[in-house]
Design a protein around this motif. Structure first.
Motif, PDB file in Angstrom:
ATOM      1  N   ILE A  93       0.838  -1.207   0.000  1.00 55.31           N
ATOM      2  CA  ILE A  93       0.000   0.000   0.000  1.00 55.31           C
ATOM      3  C   ILE A  93       0.867   1.250   0.000  1.00 55.31           C
ATOM      4  N   GLU A  94       1.943   1.239   0.778  1.00 56.21           N
ATOM      5  CA  GLU A  94       2.846   2.395   0.800  1.00 56.21           C
ATOM      6  C   GLU A  94       3.491   2.605  -0.562  1.00 56.21           C
ATOM      7  N   ILE A  95       3.867   1.527  -1.209  1.00 55.59           N
ATOM      8  CA  ILE A  95       4.461   1.641  -2.555  1.00 55.59           C
ATOM      9  C   ILE A  95       3.459   2.244  -3.529  1.00 55.59           C
ATOM     10  N   ALA A  96       2.213   1.786  -3.465  1.00 49.06           N
ATOM     11  CA  ALA A  96       1.187   2.292  -4.371  1.00 49.06           C
ATOM     12  C   ALA A  96       0.906   3.776  -4.127  1.00 49.06           C
ATOM     13  N   LEU A  97       0.820   4.170  -2.866  1.00 46.90           N
ATOM     14  CA  LEU A  97       0.545   5.567  -2.553  1.00 46.90           C
ATOM     15  C   LEU A  97       1.705   6.465  -2.967  1.00 46.90           C
ATOM     16  N   SER A  98       2.906   6.022  -2.700  1.00 44.63           N
ATOM     17  CA  SER A  98       4.078   6.822  -3.070  1.00 44.63           C
ATOM     18  C   SER A  98       4.204   6.952  -4.580  1.00 44.63           C
ATOM     19  N   ALA A  99       3.988   5.846  -5.302  1.00 42.22           N
ATOM     20  CA  ALA A  99       4.079   5.885  -6.760  1.00 42.22           C
ATOM     21  C   ALA A  99       3.018   6.784  -7.359  1.00 42.22           C
ATOM     22  N   SER A 100       1.815   6.701  -6.806  1.00 36.72           N
ATOM     23  CA  SER A 100       0.720   7.501  -7.343  1.00 36.72           C
ATOM     24  C   SER A 100       0.932   8.988  -7.102  1.00 36.72           C
ATOM     25  N   LYS A 101       1.562   9.334  -5.989  1.00 32.31           N
ATOM     26  CA  LYS A 101       1.822  10.741  -5.686  1.00 32.31           C
ATOM     27  C   LYS A 101       2.625  11.409  -6.795  1.00 32.31           C
ATOM     28  N   GLU A 102       3.520  10.649  -7.392  1.00 36.74           N
ATOM     29  CA  GLU A 102       4.402  11.210  -8.409  1.00 36.74           C
ATOM     30  C   GLU A 102       3.651  11.597  -9.682  1.00 36.74           C
ATOM     31  N   ARG A 120     -14.656  -3.656   2.770  1.00 34.99           N
ATOM     32  CA  ARG A 120     -14.571  -2.805   3.962  1.00 34.99           C
ATOM     33  C   ARG A 120     -13.629  -3.374   5.018  1.00 34.99           C
ATOM     34  N   ASP A 121     -13.641  -4.683   5.217  1.00 31.85           N
ATOM     35  CA  ASP A 121     -12.804  -5.291   6.249  1.00 31.85           C
ATOM     36  C   ASP A 121     -11.316  -5.113   5.959  1.00 31.85           C
ATOM     37  N   LEU A 122     -10.944  -5.090   4.679  1.00 29.73           N
ATOM     38  CA  LEU A 122      -9.541  -4.904   4.331  1.00 29.73           C
ATOM     39  C   LEU A 122      -9.097  -3.457   4.532  1.00 29.73           C
ATOM     40  N   LEU A 123     -10.039  -2.522   4.432  1.00 28.06           N
ATOM     41  CA  LEU A 123      -9.709  -1.113   4.621  1.00 28.06           C
ATOM     42  C   LEU A 123      -9.662  -0.716   6.096  1.00 28.06           C
ATOM     43  N   LYS A 124     -10.422  -1.420   6.909  1.00 30.61           N
ATOM     44  CA  LYS A 124     -10.610  -1.018   8.301  1.00 30.61           C
ATOM     45  C   LYS A 124      -9.304  -0.762   9.053  1.00 30.61           C
ATOM     46  N   PRO A 125      -8.240  -1.567   8.876  1.00 23.90           N
ATOM     47  CA  PRO A 125      -7.004  -1.305   9.636  1.00 23.90           C
ATOM     48  C   PRO A 125      -6.307  -0.006   9.244  1.00 23.90           C
ATOM     49  N   GLU A 129      -6.121   5.584  10.616  1.00 23.95           N
ATOM     50  CA  GLU A 129      -4.755   6.124  10.548  1.00 23.95           C
ATOM     51  C   GLU A 129      -4.641   7.158   9.436  1.00 23.95           C
ATOM     52  N   TRP A 130      -5.255   6.884   8.290  1.00 26.27           N
ATOM     53  CA  TRP A 130      -5.212   7.843   7.177  1.00 26.27           C
ATOM     54  C   TRP A 130      -5.874   9.153   7.575  1.00 26.27           C
ATOM     55  N   PRO A 136      -2.084  14.723   3.193  1.00 22.00           N
ATOM     56  CA  PRO A 136      -3.417  15.029   2.664  1.00 22.00           C
ATOM     57  C   PRO A 136      -3.957  13.962   1.711  1.00 22.00           C
ATOM     58  N   LEU A 137      -3.077  13.264   0.977  1.00 21.26           N
ATOM     59  CA  LEU A 137      -3.544  12.193   0.111  1.00 21.26           C
ATOM     60  C   LEU A 137      -4.211  11.100   0.929  1.00 21.26           C
ATOM     61  N   ARG A 138      -3.599  10.727   2.019  1.00 26.46           N
ATOM     62  CA  ARG A 138      -4.174   9.687   2.864  1.00 26.46           C
ATOM     63  C   ARG A 138      -5.466  10.158   3.521  1.00 26.46           C
ATOM     64  N   ARG A 139      -5.524  11.402   3.945  1.00 22.87           N
ATOM     65  CA  ARG A 139      -6.780  11.912   4.519  1.00 22.87           C
ATOM     66  C   ARG A 139      -7.889  11.893   3.464  1.00 22.87           C
ATOM     67  N   SER A 140      -7.543  12.257   2.245  1.00 16.51           N
ATOM     68  CA  SER A 140      -8.533  12.209   1.161  1.00 16.51           C
ATOM     69  C   SER A 140      -9.019  10.787   0.925  1.00 16.51           C
ATOM     70  N   LEU A 141      -8.105   9.826   0.953  1.00 20.29           N
ATOM     71  CA  LEU A 141      -8.498   8.433   0.739  1.00 20.29           C
ATOM     72  C   LEU A 141      -9.328   7.897   1.903  1.00 20.29           C
ATOM     73  N   GLY A 142      -9.014   8.362   3.112  1.00 21.93           N
ATOM     74  CA  GLY A 142      -9.842   7.975   4.249  1.00 21.93           C
ATOM     75  C   GLY A 142     -11.269   8.451   4.074  1.00 21.93           C
ATOM     76  N   LEU A 143     -11.436   9.683   3.607  1.00 25.68           N
ATOM     77  CA  LEU A 143     -12.772  10.206   3.346  1.00 25.68           C
ATOM     78  C   LEU A 143     -13.443   9.474   2.189  1.00 25.68           C
ATOM     79  N   ALA A 144     -12.659   9.116   1.171  1.00 17.74           N
ATOM     80  CA  ALA A 144     -13.207   8.337   0.058  1.00 17.74           C
ATOM     81  C   ALA A 144     -13.739   7.001   0.551  1.00 17.74           C
ATOM     82  N   ALA A 145     -13.014   6.375   1.468  1.00 18.84           N
ATOM     83  CA  ALA A 145     -13.465   5.094   2.022  1.00 18.84           C
ATOM     84  C   ALA A 145     -14.793   5.259   2.748  1.00 18.84           C
ATOM     85  N   LEU A 146     -14.944   6.330   3.522  1.00 17.89           N
ATOM     86  CA  LEU A 146     -16.203   6.570   4.220  1.00 17.89           C
ATOM     87  C   LEU A 146     -17.338   6.812   3.233  1.00 17.89           C
TER      88      LEU A 146
END
Length: 385
Positions: A93-102, A120-125, A129-130, A136-146
């Motif tokens: 997940i970290e690799i995907a987020l870092s790559a996408s940021k670029e 949903r169960d896979l996102l819950k952990p 944290e996001w 801000p990318l992670r906060r945005s993805l956290g809101l997208a999940a909700l």
């Protein structure tokens, strides 16, 4: 990730097909050409390819990474993200987020799509944290999940509505409207004066859902006048919240403005008034307005125009001045169809994805306590049916 015996060309094909299918779904999900069955067939095929990547383990992950390295387009970002999220492995997940940021800001939408297709169960952990993190990318993805999984953020929403990042604020505003959070009306109204037009538009959307359309209308009018790329969305929301004669008069004033003539013509169908048909048919004879008039026609009738011979890309039927990427209406044939039965009679009902979205919006605007229905949930018919 676990190493599993797999056939490399087939795994690579899963990655390529998933990117293509998701891109097509993204393009068609809010247009008037496909219905929930058509999108459901795409979903069925898309899910099969995602599951193929997951079943391939490490080979599937490497195929997703290779696809992203070669292209780094929206579909490839989605595949990288969904493969990482489905694995549940923090490193991937970290690799995907870092790559996408670029790849820039547009990556957020692709990753949001990946979040939507992750259980949903896979996102819950990760989501808590996001949302609490500094990125801000992670906060945005956290809101997208909700948003995608229908979860109200509760007290946390207040802080997210005044976040330092505009994309985070925009997604928080959308949640405030979706869940009818009138306790957050003050920051929603304040956002109608935000610096960025996209944020103002989302604030107007939320305000309308919260029963404050009158407060949102000045912001929408300003966007229509000054933001050509957002004008269609703003006009749509303005008309959905301005019923009857007032809506017709408002739209007529935009039709009289040359800069807004195309986008205003496209919105005619939202009024639901079949008396506009003769006027629309004449607009179909104008190369500049033909596409817009055709889209308005699709909004007016719950008819599958894909099964009728009223639209074409053939210049011989349209004339040399008519060009476009989408089929255009043949004015004479539309006129004959209209004159024969006033349109729609004798045909089965066709409710496009666009109509499903508009109907969901109309329902929640009409009922103060009704939350916005998830109109994107489609029937997943097998692709071969």
């Amino acid at each position: 990730m676990q190493r599993i015996a797999s056939i490399a060309p087939l795994v690579a094909q899963h990655a390529g097909d998933a990117a293509f299918l998701w891109s097509r779904r993204r393009r068609e999900i809010d247009r008037p050409f496909l219905d929930e069955t058509d999108i459901g067939r795409i979903d069925q095929r898309l899910e099969a390819n995602i599951e193929g990547l997951a079943a391939a383990g490490e080979s599937g992950w490497q195929a997703a990474r290779a696809q992203f390295t070669d292209f780094a387009e929206l579909g490839e970002i989605f595949v990288l993200g969904v493969t990482a999220l489905r694995s549940g492995e923090s490193e991937a997940i970290e690799i995907a987020l870092s790559a996408s940021k670029e790849t820039g800001a547009f990556a957020v939408g692709s990753l949001s799509g990946a979040v939507a297709r992750t259980p949903r169960d896979l996102l819950k952990p990760f989501v808590a944290e996001w949302l609490a993190g500094r990125d801000p990318l992670r906060r945005s993805l956290g809101l997208a999940a909700l948003q995608h999984h229908g979860i109200d953020p509760g007290a946390r929403l207040a802080n997210l509505l005044v976040d330092a990042d505009p994309e985070v604020r925009r997604r928080a505003l959308r949640l405030a409207g979706t869940f009818k959070r009138r306790d957050q009306l003050t920051p929603v109204i304040a956002a109608l004066d935000a610096d960025l037009a996209r944020e103002r538009l989302t604030a107007a959307f939320a305000a309308c859902l919260l029963g404050e359309a009158r407060s949102a209308h000045p912001a929408l009018d300003q966007i229509v006048a000054n933001q050509q790329d957002l004008a269609a969305h703003a006009i749509e929301l303005r008309l959905l919240t301005t019923p009857g004669r007032a809506g017709k008069q408002w739209l007529q004033s935009r039709l009289d403005q040359p800069a807004l003539r195309i986008v205003a013509t496209r919105a005619i169908g939202l009024l639901g008034d079949h008396a506009a048909m003769p006027w629309l048919i004449e607009r179909m004879r104008e190369p500049e307005l033909a596409e817009a008039a055709g889209l308005a026609l699709r909004d007016l009738f719950e008819v599958d125009f894909n099964d009728l011979a009223l639209f074409t890309l053939d210049p011989a039927l349209l004339g040399p001045d008519f060009t476009g990427d989408e089929p255009l209406p043949i004015a004479d044939k539309v006129a004959a169809w209209w004159d024969e039965g006033r349109g729609g009679r004798g045909y089965g009902t066709f409710r496009s994805m666009r109509r499903l979205r508009l109907d969901a919006l109309r329902a929640t605007l009409a009922e103060p306590d009704a939350t916005l229905a998830d109109w994107r949930r489609t029937r997943c018919y097998p692709a071969w049916m």
